[in-house]
Design a protein around this motif. Structure first.
Motif, PDB file in Angstrom:
ATOM      1  N   TYR A 161      -4.052  -3.287 -10.584  1.00 19.69           N
ATOM      2  CA  TYR A 161      -3.236  -2.420 -11.439  1.00 19.69           C
ATOM      3  C   TYR A 161      -3.723  -2.467 -12.887  1.00 19.69           C
ATOM      4  O   TYR A 161      -3.751  -1.446 -13.576  1.00 19.69           O
ATOM      5  CB  TYR A 161      -1.772  -2.850 -11.357  1.00 19.69           C
ATOM      6  CG  TYR A 161      -0.793  -1.752 -11.686  1.00 19.69           C
ATOM      7  CD1 TYR A 161      -0.133  -1.046 -10.683  1.00 19.69           C
ATOM      8  CD2 TYR A 161      -0.524  -1.421 -13.011  1.00 19.69           C
ATOM      9  CE1 TYR A 161       0.763  -0.033 -10.993  1.00 19.69           C
ATOM     10  CE2 TYR A 161       0.367  -0.406 -13.327  1.00 19.69           C
ATOM     11  CZ  TYR A 161       1.008   0.277 -12.309  1.00 19.69           C
ATOM     12  OH  TYR A 161       1.890   1.288 -12.628  1.00 19.69           O
ATOM     13  N   ASP A 209       5.098   7.433  -6.504  1.00 20.58           N
ATOM     14  CA  ASP A 209       5.244   7.327  -7.952  1.00 20.58           C
ATOM     15  C   ASP A 209       6.698   7.352  -8.404  1.00 20.58           C
ATOM     16  O   ASP A 209       6.976   7.314  -9.611  1.00 20.58           O
ATOM     17  CB  ASP A 209       4.440   8.425  -8.662  1.00 20.58           C
ATOM     18  CG  ASP A 209       4.852   9.834  -8.236  1.00 20.58           C
ATOM     19  OD1 ASP A 209       5.887   9.987  -7.550  1.00 20.58           O
ATOM     20  OD2 ASP A 209       4.132  10.793  -8.600  1.00 20.58           O
ATOM     21  N   ALA A 256      -4.778  -0.807  -7.816  1.00 20.91           N
ATOM     22  CA  ALA A 256      -4.066  -1.845  -7.081  1.00 20.91           C
ATOM     23  C   ALA A 256      -4.270  -1.691  -5.583  1.00 20.91           C
ATOM     24  O   ALA A 256      -4.499  -2.674  -4.866  1.00 20.91           O
ATOM     25  CB  ALA A 256      -2.576  -1.785  -7.415  1.00 20.91           C
ATOM     26  N   ARG A 257      -4.199  -0.474  -5.092  1.00 15.86           N
ATOM     27  CA  ARG A 257      -4.405  -0.237  -3.654  1.00 15.86           C
ATOM     28  C   ARG A 257      -5.827  -0.617  -3.238  1.00 15.86           C
ATOM     29  O   ARG A 257      -6.039  -1.216  -2.179  1.00 15.86           O
ATOM     30  CB  ARG A 257      -4.130   1.225  -3.311  1.00 15.86           C
ATOM     31  CG  ARG A 257      -2.675   1.658  -3.503  1.00 15.86           C
ATOM     32  CD  ARG A 257      -2.462   3.094  -3.083  1.00 15.86           C
ATOM     33  NE  ARG A 257      -2.703   3.229  -1.651  1.00 15.86           N
ATOM     34  CZ  ARG A 257      -3.065   4.365  -1.061  1.00 15.86           C
ATOM     35  NH1 ARG A 257      -3.286   5.464  -1.777  1.00 15.86           N
ATOM     36  NH2 ARG A 257      -3.248   4.402   0.245  1.00 15.86           N
ATOM     37  N   ALA A 297       8.488   1.951  -9.606  1.00 16.70           N
ATOM     38  CA  ALA A 297       7.772   1.172 -10.626  1.00 16.70           C
ATOM     39  C   ALA A 297       8.011  -0.304 -10.353  1.00 16.70           C
ATOM     40  O   ALA A 297       9.149  -0.729 -10.157  1.00 16.70           O
ATOM     41  CB  ALA A 297       8.267   1.529 -12.020  1.00 16.70           C
ATOM     42  N   GLY A 343      -4.613   1.111 -12.485  1.00 18.63           N
ATOM     43  CA  GLY A 343      -3.311   1.652 -12.143  1.00 18.63           C
ATOM     44  C   GLY A 343      -2.998   1.528 -10.655  1.00 18.63           C
ATOM     45  O   GLY A 343      -3.484   0.623  -9.977  1.00 18.63           O
ATOM     46  N   ARG A 344      -2.198   2.458 -10.151  1.00 19.00           N
ATOM     47  CA  ARG A 344      -1.777   2.390  -8.754  1.00 19.00           C
ATOM     48  C   ARG A 344      -2.964   2.433  -7.797  1.00 19.00           C
ATOM     49  O   ARG A 344      -3.046   1.666  -6.839  1.00 19.00           O
ATOM     50  CB  ARG A 344      -0.834   3.559  -8.418  1.00 19.00           C
ATOM     51  CG  ARG A 344       0.512   3.498  -9.111  1.00 19.00           C
ATOM     52  CD  ARG A 344       1.313   4.768  -8.827  1.00 19.00           C
ATOM     53  NE  ARG A 344       2.571   4.743  -9.535  1.00 19.00           N
ATOM     54  CZ  ARG A 344       3.691   4.215  -9.054  1.00 19.00           C
ATOM     55  NH1 ARG A 344       3.701   3.691  -7.840  1.00 19.00           N
ATOM     56  NH2 ARG A 344       4.793   4.226  -9.762  1.00 19.00           N
ATOM     57  N   ASP A 345      -3.884   3.348  -8.038  1.00 22.83           N
ATOM     58  CA  ASP A 345      -5.056   3.458  -7.166  1.00 22.83           C
ATOM     59  C   ASP A 345      -5.908   2.203  -7.234  1.00 22.83           C
ATOM     60  O   ASP A 345      -6.458   1.751  -6.217  1.00 22.83           O
ATOM     61  CB  ASP A 345      -5.894   4.681  -7.543  1.00 22.83           C
ATOM     62  CG  ASP A 345      -5.194   5.998  -7.209  1.00 22.83           C
ATOM     63  OD1 ASP A 345      -4.283   5.980  -6.357  1.00 22.83           O
ATOM     64  OD2 ASP A 345      -5.556   7.026  -7.810  1.00 22.83           O
ATOM     65  N   LEU A 382       2.962   1.590  -3.355  1.00 20.15           N
ATOM     66  CA  LEU A 382       2.128   2.017  -4.478  1.00 20.15           C
ATOM     67  C   LEU A 382       1.798   3.505  -4.419  1.00 20.15           C
ATOM     68  O   LEU A 382       1.483   4.112  -5.451  1.00 20.15           O
ATOM     69  CB  LEU A 382       0.834   1.203  -4.514  1.00 20.15           C
ATOM     70  CG  LEU A 382       0.978  -0.255  -4.975  1.00 20.15           C
ATOM     71  CD1 LEU A 382      -0.247  -1.069  -4.576  1.00 20.15           C
ATOM     72  CD2 LEU A 382       1.205  -0.325  -6.479  1.00 20.15           C
ATOM     73  N   GLU A 383       1.858   4.081  -3.238  1.00 19.02           N
ATOM     74  CA  GLU A 383       1.632   5.524  -3.099  1.00 19.02           C
ATOM     75  C   GLU A 383       2.746   6.345  -3.736  1.00 19.02           C
ATOM     76  O   GLU A 383       2.535   7.509  -4.099  1.00 19.02           O
ATOM     77  CB  GLU A 383       1.558   5.899  -1.613  1.00 19.02           C
ATOM     78  CG  GLU A 383       0.218   5.732  -0.976  1.00 19.02           C
ATOM     79  CD  GLU A 383       0.204   6.275   0.444  1.00 19.02           C
ATOM     80  OE1 GLU A 383      -0.886   6.330   1.037  1.00 19.02           O
ATOM     81  OE2 GLU A 383       1.278   6.642   0.967  1.00 19.02           O
ATOM     82  N   ASP A 425       0.831  -1.196   0.000  1.00 15.27           N
ATOM     83  CA  ASP A 425       0.000   0.000   0.000  1.00 15.27           C
ATOM     84  C   ASP A 425       0.870   1.253   0.000  1.00 15.27           C
ATOM     85  O   ASP A 425       0.622   2.206  -0.754  1.00 15.27           O
ATOM     86  CB  ASP A 425      -0.916  -0.036   1.227  1.00 15.27           C
ATOM     87  CG  ASP A 425      -2.023   0.997   1.170  1.00 15.27           C
ATOM     88  OD1 ASP A 425      -2.548   1.252   0.065  1.00 15.27           O
ATOM     89  OD2 ASP A 425      -2.364   1.550   2.234  1.00 15.27           O
TER      90      ASP A 425
END
Length: 341
Positions: free
Chosen positions: A55, A31, A63-64, A34, A59-61, A28-29, A25
């Motif tokens: 993902y 940037d 995935a979280r 990668a 994307g990142r959000d 992934l915050e 978590d």
């Protein structure tokens, strides 16, 4: 600024995988990071698949959110446990929930009866959760991150890794299949148990197939326990830990030995030899906390316990980034040479 590439090796450990969720978590915050590839066994495999599915979707959000949805589903309140409001650390919560009589009774029976006797209908809540939340077809065809999921062939006692194009619900269930708790998983006529028995987590596929990324291992098992186990529970606990971590230490020793030989070569010609020379290894763990947690805590899915582990994982990852981000792509922060004989 170009993001620095990481590969992640996620160790399994039941509910302790919520610590790994916290680590992921937090990563992934950022940037500046990668993720190129992930290997995982058991709960590490579950975290890996949820992250990559999310993902692919958002994307990142995404995935979280996928990781949060997974652990929110796994965290169910136990009717046998009362948690005082003033407890916040995982160790404090574990000291209260470890007396869950129903869970203790089940684990005691599991030493004498097989899961085919204790759970004849093969009830597995994880199956329903994964089936409802993970699009495995999308993972096989649109996976943006390389995956390596560890399983153990029961017939030979050897490791089998499943990659992106082979991923199914059964593969993930096989990677999490504790022999004393779950029915073995059959895939294409072969029977599988928990991947943590043979690679927990696997490192070499990341080295072989993801050459540009530093390897970050997220570990859940203690490296060392100073006290001598004397009770039956303590002995069983330590035996279980050893069986689920010895393969990792063996792989680290093998990498250290191979890396030493590669470093002695004046002109490294082979692809693997070059990658061994360039291997950059890092570790995120919580050794102090994990030595305080009971064996039963790996089956503890109380929301307060899951939340405390998640917060601990986020905190450890934040501290690791503060201390080691500048080293990424340059050198290891973990002393692999310490495993040389």
């Amino acid at each position: 600024m170009r993001a620095k590439r990481l590969t992640l090796a996620l160790q399994g450990g039941g509910s302790h995988g919520a610590f790994t969720w916290g680590v992921l978590d937090r990563l992934l915050e950022d940037d500046r990071i990668a993720i190129e590839g992930i290997s995982g066994a058991s709960s590490g495999a579950v975290n890996a698949v949820a992250l990559v599915h999310g993902y692919a979707v958002g994307g990142r959000d995404g995935a979280r959110q996928a990781l949060r949805d997974l652990w929110d589903s796994l965290a169910t309140r136990s009717p046998f446990t009362f948690i005082p409001d003033n407890l916040s650390t995982a160790a404090d919560i574990d000291s209260k929930t470890s007396n869950n009589l129903a869970l203790k009774l089940y684990m005691s029976l599991a030493r004498f009866f097989s899961p085919y006797q204790l759970n004849p209908f093969n009830t597995t809540p994880l199956r329903d959760i994964l089936a409802g939340q993970i699009d495995f077809e999308r993972l096989r065809t649109e996976c943006p991150i390389r995956l390596f999921i560890a399983t153990t062939r029961v017939s030979t006692g050897t490791l089998r890794l499943f990659r992106n194009e082979e991923l199914t619900l059964e593969v993930v269930l096989a990677s999490t299949c504790l022999p004393s708790v779950h029915h073995a998983i059959e895939i294409d006529g072969e029977i599988y148990w928990d991947g943590g028995l043979t690679a927990n987590p696997p490192i070499f596929p990341l080295l072989q197939h993801c050459p540009r990324g530093d390897v970050v291992a997220v570990l859940l098992h203690p490296w060392r326990r100073p006290d001598k186990p004397t009770t039956a529970d303590d002995i069983w606990h330590r035996l279980t830990e050893i069986s689920f971590s010895s393969s990792f230490f063996t792989e680290l020793q093998g990498l250290a030995l191979a890396g030493r030989e590669a470093a002695r070569s004046l002109l490294p010609l082979g692809r693997v030899e070059r990658r061994l020379r360039n291997l950059k290894m890092h570790v995120i763990d919580a050794q102090e906390l994990m030595t305080q947690l009971s064996m039963l805590s790996k089956l503890n899915n109380h929301p307060a316990f899951i939340k405390a582990l998640h917060e601990e994982g986020r905190d450890r990852a934040a501290r690791w980034l503060a201390d080691n981000y500048r080293l990424l792509g340059k050198r290891s922060s973990f002393n692999l040479a310490g495993f040389l004989p």
